[in-house]
Design an enzyme around this catalytic site. Structure first.
Site, mmCIF file in Angstrom:
data_model
loop_
_atom_site.group_PDB
_atom_site.id
_atom_site.type_symbol
_atom_site.label_atom_id
_atom_site.label_comp_id
_atom_site.label_asym_id
_atom_site.label_seq_id
_atom_site.Cartn_x
_atom_site.Cartn_y
_atom_site.Cartn_z
ATOM 1 C CE1 TYR A 1 68.233 142.526 19.930
ATOM 2 C CE2 TYR A 1 68.793 140.236 19.494
ATOM 3 C CZ TYR A 1 67.851 141.213 19.746
ATOM 4 O OH TYR A 1 66.525 140.877 19.809
ATOM 5 N N GLY B 1 67.232 146.444 47.926
ATOM 6 C CA GLY B 1 67.091 147.325 46.781
ATOM 7 C C GLY B 1 66.425 148.637 47.150
ATOM 8 C CG ASN B 2 68.188 151.574 47.238
ATOM 9 O OD1 ASN B 2 68.827 152.006 46.289
ATOM 10 N ND2 ASN B 2 68.746 150.840 48.199
ATOM 11 C CB SER C 1 67.476 154.188 50.477
ATOM 12 O OG SER C 1 68.567 153.378 50.087
ATOM 13 C CG HIS D 1 71.812 143.772 46.285
ATOM 14 N ND1 HIS D 1 71.976 143.734 47.652
ATOM 15 C CD2 HIS D 1 72.182 145.031 45.898
ATOM 16 C CE1 HIS D 1 72.429 144.902 48.083
ATOM 17 N NE2 HIS D 1 72.551 145.710 47.032
ATOM 18 C CE1 TYR E 1 60.585 149.424 14.262
ATOM 19 C CE2 TYR E 1 62.941 149.044 14.471
ATOM 20 C CZ TYR E 1 61.732 148.747 13.888
ATOM 21 O OH TYR E 1 61.660 147.771 12.939
ATOM 22 C CD GLU F 1 73.820 152.210 48.651
ATOM 23 O OE1 GLU F 1 74.472 153.276 48.555
ATOM 24 O OE2 GLU F 1 74.356 151.108 48.818
#
Length: 224
Positions: A118, A30-31, A76, A99, A214, A78
């Protein structure tokens, strides 16, 4: 380095460690990036999160070809879609890529997540889209990610993983947790006879309207 920048860099590290502890990600796949002035702060390539220090977080200008990065380690692989998302989406202050097991499982089948709950509205519409496939780190993947994120704050990447965005790091990470939860619920519902009952566009529109009263899809507003 100013204290404010150091704090953002440290938060990126803390969230990387958190997503691995929570099972949202595995290893260094991940990054995470955050907008900072006219640049982005981004995790470096192939570096264990436990070894990261604020000085190791890479700074990449949002303009230019990406070659003018600064830091002791390469950004990275990515970096391109992080930069392109932050360029294209002024509402995004941070990008999380990971991932997660269930989101990635669905991405491997190239399925969008429909309005089976929802909470799909958290991502801005009636589904969470799945992008087309492109090899990691490529300009083509960046284009596919941007297309899947059009009108959305999260998407699946075909045969790859997931991306979420937020106005800040906390919101982007919160959405990644929500996306993996939704993916797990959808996956399990597909195993039951008949599969999930999908909410109508009108029903999701009512949810979006409720969220808006909200403030834009705030965590507190939809916690229940």
């Amino acid at each position: 380095m100013r204290d404010s920048e150091r704090a953002v860099r440290q938060q990126i590290i803390d969230l990387c460690l958190e997503m691995n502890r929570n099972g949202i990600n595995q290893g260094t796949s991940g990054n995470i990036s955050a907008r900072h002035s006219d640049a982005m702060l981004l995790t470096p390539s192939a570096t264990p999160y436990e070894a990261l220090t604020p000085e190791m977080i890479v700074s990449v200008p949002l303009e230019g070809d990406g070659s003018d990065w600064s830091g002791p380690l390469k950004p990275s692989t990515e970096w391109r879609f992080h930069r392109d998302i932050l360029r294209a989406r002024p509402d995004a202050g941070a990008v999380v890529h990971a991932h997660p097991i269930f989101a990635t499982t669905l991405a491997m089948t190239r399925r969008a997540i429909p309005a089976c709950h929802y909470m799909v509205a958290v991502f801005g519409g009636t589904d969470v889209k799945c992008s087309g496939y492109a090899r990691y780190g490529t300009e083509e993947l960046s284009r596919e990610a941007l297309a899947a994120l059009d009108g959305r704050t999260g998407c699946l990447l075909a045969n790859h993983g997931a991306i979420t965005i937020g106005s800040d790091l906390d919101k982007a990470m919160w959405r990644m947790v929500e996306l993996e939860t939704l993916a797990q619920q959808y996956h399990h519902s597909l195993l039951l006879p008949g599969g999930p009952v999908i909410l109508s566009d009108a029903e999701i529109a009512e949810v979006l309207e409720g969220f808006g009263s909200y403030g834009l899809q705030s965590r507190d507003a939809i916690a229940g």
